[in-house]
Design a protein around this motif. Structure first.
Motif, PDB file in Angstrom:
ATOM      1  N   MET A 104      -3.344   3.303  -3.013  1.00  0.00           N
ATOM      2  CA  MET A 104      -3.154   2.446  -1.841  1.00  0.00           C
ATOM      3  C   MET A 104      -2.936   1.003  -2.285  1.00  0.00           C
ATOM      4  O   MET A 104      -3.395   0.064  -1.642  1.00  0.00           O
ATOM      5  CB  MET A 104      -4.330   2.541  -0.870  1.00  0.00           C
ATOM      6  CG  MET A 104      -5.688   2.171  -1.442  1.00  0.00           C
ATOM      7  SD  MET A 104      -6.992   2.169  -0.190  1.00  0.00           S
ATOM      8  CE  MET A 104      -7.223   3.909   0.109  1.00  0.00           C
ATOM      9  N   THR A 105      -2.226   0.828  -3.402  1.00  0.00           N
ATOM     10  CA  THR A 105      -2.063  -0.518  -3.937  1.00  0.00           C
ATOM     11  C   THR A 105      -0.590  -0.873  -4.135  1.00  0.00           C
ATOM     12  O   THR A 105       0.304  -0.057  -3.954  1.00  0.00           O
ATOM     13  CB  THR A 105      -2.777  -0.665  -5.299  1.00  0.00           C
ATOM     14  OG1 THR A 105      -1.981  -0.044  -6.326  1.00  0.00           O
ATOM     15  CG2 THR A 105      -4.161  -0.053  -5.292  1.00  0.00           C
ATOM     16  N   ILE A 118       0.752   1.784   6.974  1.00  0.00           N
ATOM     17  CA  ILE A 118      -0.192   2.655   6.282  1.00  0.00           C
ATOM     18  C   ILE A 118      -0.264   3.986   7.033  1.00  0.00           C
ATOM     19  O   ILE A 118       0.348   4.147   8.092  1.00  0.00           O
ATOM     20  CB  ILE A 118      -1.600   2.002   6.175  1.00  0.00           C
ATOM     21  CG1 ILE A 118      -1.987   1.307   7.486  1.00  0.00           C
ATOM     22  CG2 ILE A 118      -1.675   1.033   5.014  1.00  0.00           C
ATOM     23  CD1 ILE A 118      -3.310   0.583   7.459  1.00  0.00           C
ATOM     24  N   ASN A 119      -0.998   4.953   6.485  1.00  0.00           N
ATOM     25  CA  ASN A 119      -1.080   6.266   7.131  1.00  0.00           C
ATOM     26  C   ASN A 119      -1.764   6.196   8.489  1.00  0.00           C
ATOM     27  O   ASN A 119      -1.423   6.926   9.417  1.00  0.00           O
ATOM     28  CB  ASN A 119      -1.862   7.242   6.245  1.00  0.00           C
ATOM     29  CG  ASN A 119      -1.074   7.706   5.040  1.00  0.00           C
ATOM     30  OD1 ASN A 119       0.123   7.464   4.921  1.00  0.00           O
ATOM     31  ND2 ASN A 119      -1.750   8.373   4.117  1.00  0.00           N
ATOM     32  N   GLU A 120      -2.748   5.327   8.581  1.00  0.00           N
ATOM     33  CA  GLU A 120      -3.597   5.253   9.766  1.00  0.00           C
ATOM     34  C   GLU A 120      -4.145   3.838   9.845  1.00  0.00           C
ATOM     35  O   GLU A 120      -4.385   3.208   8.816  1.00  0.00           O
ATOM     36  CB  GLU A 120      -4.731   6.277   9.619  1.00  0.00           C
ATOM     37  CG  GLU A 120      -5.492   6.609  10.863  1.00  0.00           C
ATOM     38  CD  GLU A 120      -6.513   7.719  10.639  1.00  0.00           C
ATOM     39  OE1 GLU A 120      -7.027   8.261  11.624  1.00  0.00           O
ATOM     40  OE2 GLU A 120      -6.796   8.029   9.462  1.00  0.00           O
ATOM     41  N   TRP A 121      -4.310   3.321  11.018  1.00  0.00           N
ATOM     42  CA  TRP A 121      -4.835   1.968  11.145  1.00  0.00           C
ATOM     43  C   TRP A 121      -5.794   1.881  12.334  1.00  0.00           C
ATOM     44  O   TRP A 121      -5.868   2.773  13.176  1.00  0.00           O
ATOM     45  CB  TRP A 121      -3.705   0.952  11.285  1.00  0.00           C
ATOM     46  CG  TRP A 121      -2.732   1.195  12.390  1.00  0.00           C
ATOM     47  CD1 TRP A 121      -2.787   0.741  13.670  1.00  0.00           C
ATOM     48  CD2 TRP A 121      -1.528   1.980  12.303  1.00  0.00           C
ATOM     49  NE1 TRP A 121      -1.711   1.173  14.393  1.00  0.00           N
ATOM     50  CE2 TRP A 121      -0.912   1.916  13.580  1.00  0.00           C
ATOM     51  CE3 TRP A 121      -0.902   2.691  11.283  1.00  0.00           C
ATOM     52  CZ2 TRP A 121       0.282   2.586  13.856  1.00  0.00           C
ATOM     53  CZ3 TRP A 121       0.291   3.346  11.553  1.00  0.00           C
ATOM     54  CH2 TRP A 121       0.865   3.289  12.825  1.00  0.00           C
ATOM     55  N   TYR A 156       1.582   1.655 -10.987  1.00  0.00           N
ATOM     56  CA  TYR A 156       1.254   3.082 -11.040  1.00  0.00           C
ATOM     57  C   TYR A 156       1.358   3.730  -9.660  1.00  0.00           C
ATOM     58  O   TYR A 156       1.574   4.940  -9.554  1.00  0.00           O
ATOM     59  CB  TYR A 156      -0.134   3.320 -11.648  1.00  0.00           C
ATOM     60  CG  TYR A 156      -1.256   2.496 -11.049  1.00  0.00           C
ATOM     61  CD1 TYR A 156      -1.801   2.800  -9.809  1.00  0.00           C
ATOM     62  CD2 TYR A 156      -1.769   1.411 -11.746  1.00  0.00           C
ATOM     63  CE1 TYR A 156      -2.829   2.039  -9.276  1.00  0.00           C
ATOM     64  CE2 TYR A 156      -2.799   0.645 -11.223  1.00  0.00           C
ATOM     65  CZ  TYR A 156      -3.326   0.959  -9.983  1.00  0.00           C
ATOM     66  OH  TYR A 156      -4.349   0.203  -9.452  1.00  0.00           O
ATOM     67  N   ASP A 157       1.205   2.962  -8.590  1.00  0.00           N
ATOM     68  CA  ASP A 157       1.357   3.499  -7.240  1.00  0.00           C
ATOM     69  C   ASP A 157       2.775   3.347  -6.705  1.00  0.00           C
ATOM     70  O   ASP A 157       3.201   4.109  -5.836  1.00  0.00           O
ATOM     71  CB  ASP A 157       0.398   2.801  -6.274  1.00  0.00           C
ATOM     72  CG  ASP A 157      -1.029   3.322  -6.378  1.00  0.00           C
ATOM     73  OD1 ASP A 157      -1.223   4.399  -6.961  1.00  0.00           O
ATOM     74  OD2 ASP A 157      -1.944   2.649  -5.870  1.00  0.00           O
ATOM     75  N   ASN A 158       3.511   2.359  -7.185  1.00  0.00           N
ATOM     76  CA  ASN A 158       4.816   2.011  -6.620  1.00  0.00           C
ATOM     77  C   ASN A 158       6.009   2.576  -7.380  1.00  0.00           C
ATOM     78  O   ASN A 158       7.125   2.570  -6.871  1.00  0.00           O
ATOM     79  CB  ASN A 158       4.964   0.488  -6.548  1.00  0.00           C
ATOM     80  CG  ASN A 158       4.520  -0.084  -5.212  1.00  0.00           C
ATOM     81  OD1 ASN A 158       5.328  -0.511  -4.403  1.00  0.00           O
ATOM     82  ND2 ASN A 158       3.218  -0.087  -4.976  1.00  0.00           N
ATOM     83  N   GLN A 160       0.844  -1.189   0.000  1.00  0.00           N
ATOM     84  CA  GLN A 160       0.000   0.000   0.000  1.00  0.00           C
ATOM     85  C   GLN A 160       0.885   1.247   0.000  1.00  0.00           C
ATOM     86  O   GLN A 160       1.425   1.638   1.032  1.00  0.00           O
ATOM     87  CB  GLN A 160      -0.929  -0.015   1.212  1.00  0.00           C
ATOM     88  CG  GLN A 160      -1.967  -1.143   1.124  1.00  0.00           C
ATOM     89  CD  GLN A 160      -2.893  -1.174   2.325  1.00  0.00           C
ATOM     90  OE1 GLN A 160      -2.525  -1.638   3.381  1.00  0.00           O
ATOM     91  NE2 GLN A 160      -4.103  -0.677   2.141  1.00  0.00           N
ATOM     92  N   ALA A 161       1.026   1.839  -1.173  1.00  0.00           N
ATOM     93  CA  ALA A 161       1.886   3.010  -1.325  1.00  0.00           C
ATOM     94  C   ALA A 161       1.140   4.251  -0.849  1.00  0.00           C
ATOM     95  O   ALA A 161       0.131   4.647  -1.427  1.00  0.00           O
ATOM     96  CB  ALA A 161       2.306   3.157  -2.788  1.00  0.00           C
ATOM     97  N   MET A 162       1.644   4.851   0.212  1.00  0.00           N
ATOM     98  CA  MET A 162       1.016   6.027   0.814  1.00  0.00           C
ATOM     99  C   MET A 162       2.087   6.974   1.342  1.00  0.00           C
ATOM    100  O   MET A 162       3.275   6.633   1.376  1.00  0.00           O
ATOM    101  CB  MET A 162       0.108   5.613   1.978  1.00  0.00           C
ATOM    102  CG  MET A 162      -1.071   4.751   1.610  1.00  0.00           C
ATOM    103  SD  MET A 162      -2.047   4.361   3.086  1.00  0.00           S
ATOM    104  CE  MET A 162      -3.325   3.342   2.365  1.00  0.00           C
TER     105      MET A 162
END
Length: 506
Positions: free
Chosen positions: A445-446, A110-113, A450-452, A87-89
């Motif tokens: 968030m994948t 992650i940003n928040e859990w 495209y996110d990584n 999860q790229a954030m």
């Protein structure tokens, strides 16, 4: 003989599986190695996918203007570096950049859990004592390692986002500064001690300006200008790289507005191109400041991003690419009904308490009270969530803990990213271009490319050979900086030294 051959085979396989430097690795001469940088500058643009540099290259200012084309043509340009995480954030990305470590090592998944014990959400940079701090980071950063052996070195970081400044700086940063929209000023916490005296003069002017976090092009341009101006002010006021100390100073700057505007409009909107061209000017402004201070030949500059972004859904639909938003409500209801039938009442909370950022969190307190095997509960309902349109695979918590992830393409990113305290009981992996409902036009968030995929440029003509390179990971940045500046790599660094980009001795 047979045993000897088997042993040899294992040695060969083992050697092939180890991270190695490319065949054409280079070495620095000892004379070059002794000439340590006086300053290390790390520039991050939030939500800056790797193809943005190539896409707009012809529209950037000429190399002589010291912007993107300057860095791309005179630096070691790794055009498609990767994060390799689930999860790229923003939070895990910034925690990785200067720690050289994956979320499984940094503790920032992650940003928040969701915390199943308190039944509250936990923010990555929360601190009960100071409000915000890097205390949740379970390793050191490059800046920390510099400070460990050179206490007189300074580490300063700035960003609109608190988490970006905090995790770039690490535990021992002299100061991390970020923007608070309510008083419209730059702020910090007592974790770092008192704010520098020169900051008040900056804030007197800043309070009269508009909100830098507004989701407009005008505010975004103002935001990247103000952030870079603050970084340059820190450079000047703290005399970074200009003092008679043994170790390097470190300046980190993260431009957040690209992410703020990108979520609202999507990466292909014309406003995002205009903002990218403004960021080109801001990079040139930074290099010009370094030049004015006679620091160019004493400085290493790193450019990268914390994550990428997919195209907006409306653009994908026009191109006949499958896309959509995941709807979890029906699956949660079915899962609760099935678990209630199997285990009885879950009490006031459902057996599935929430689905947050693609993590399914069970009622673990109730499972423990009734002595129910969590793995059994996971297996009972995983197929329900797997049937949600847009879900690619479902990975259970038990599969990760027992190193039994059945999907070969997900093993590496899942293992890189798994933090027991933050992860859910089920982890939902979305099909490419599907997203969770967030209210934004587009989000990230994948684990997909495209996110990584982000750019990495290592600039410093004394140390790095100009050229376009392949094969780097974001975790390689910190070990490379550590090598060039002669300090230890961060404690849990997993990356390698990008020695193929070293200045040739020939």
């Amino acid at each position: 003989m047979k045993n000897t051959l088997i042993a040899a085979a294992f040695l060969i396989v083992g050697a092939l599986s180890l991270p190695t430097s490319p065949v054409f690795a280079k070495s620095l001469s000892f004379e070059t190695y002794k000439q340590k940088p006086k300053l290390v500058v790390v520039v991050v643009i939030d939500q800056f996918r790797s193809d943005f540099l190539t896409r707009y290259q012809k529209d950037f200012m000429p190399a002589s203007s010291l912007g993107f084309n300057h860095m791309m043509s005179t630096g070691a340009y790794f055009a498609q570096s990767t994060y390799g995480i689930m999860q790229a954030m923003t939070c895990p990305g910034h925690a990785m950049i200067l720690s050289g470590s994956y979320p499984a090592q940094t503790g920032i998944q992650i940003n928040e859990w969701y915390d199943t014990k308190t039944r509250k959400k936990i923010y990555c940079a929360d601190d009960a004592e100071f409000g915000f701090s890097p205390r949740r980071l379970k390793t050191t950063t490059y800046g920390d390692e510099v400070k460990n052996i050179y206490p007189d070195s300074k580490v300063f970081t700035v960003s609109l986002k608190d988490r970006s400044a905090i995790f770039l700086g690490g535990h021992r940063a002299n100061m991390a500064l970020w923007y608070e929209d309510k008083p419209k000023e730059w702020s910090t916490t007592k974790y770092y001690g008192d704010a520098p005296k020169w900051l008040e003069k900056v804030n007197v002017k800043q309070r009269t300006q508009g909100n830098l976090e507004d989701k407009t092009l005008e505010a975004s341009i103002a935001g990247v200008n103000a952030t870079m101006d603050l970084a340059i002010t820190a450079l000047n006021e703290e005399k970074l790289g200009q003092r008679n100390v043994n170790g390097p100073d470190v300046l980190g700057v993260s431009l957040s507005n690209h992410d703020i505007l990108g979520h609202k409009l999507g990466p292909d909107a014309p406003e995002l191109k205009k903002l990218t061209l403004e960021e080109d000017k801001q990079l040139a402004k930074l290099f010009s400041s370094l030049k004015q201070k006679n620091l160019l030949d004493k400085t290493v500059v790193v450019f990268t991003a914390d994550h990428g972004i997919p195209p907006a859904s409306d653009l994908l639909r026009v191109g006949k690419v499958a896309t959509g938003e995941l709807d979890f409500l029906g699956a949660i209801k079915q899962a609760n009904e099935k678990l209630t039938k199997e285990f009885g009442s879950s009490g006031e909370q459902g057996w599935v308490e929430t689905v947050f950022l693609n993590h399914v969190y069970f009622n673990r307190l109730r499972l423990a009270e009734k002595n129910i095997d969590s793995a059994k509960a996971q297996n009972l309902v995983k197929d329900i969530f797997a049937q949600i349109p847009g879900v690619y695979k479902v990975v259970t918590r038990e599969q990760v803990l027992n190193a039994q992830i059945p999907y070969f393409d997900l093993r590496w990113p899942v293992e890189n990213s798994f933090v027991p305290e933050a992860a859910g009981d089920l982890m939902l992996v979305m099909e490419p271009f599907y997203t969770q409902k967030t209210g934004a036009v587009v989000t990230h968030m994948t684990n997909w490319n495209y996110d990584n995929s982000v750019p990495v440029i290592m600039w410093g003509p004394k140390w790095f050979q100009a050229g376009v390179y392949a094969g780097s990971k974001v975790v390689d940045i910190a070990p490379t900086l550590s090598f060039v500046t002669g300090v230890l790599p961060p404690a849990k660094a997993s990356g390698r030294v990008l020695d193929e980009a070293f200045k040739s001795n020939k």
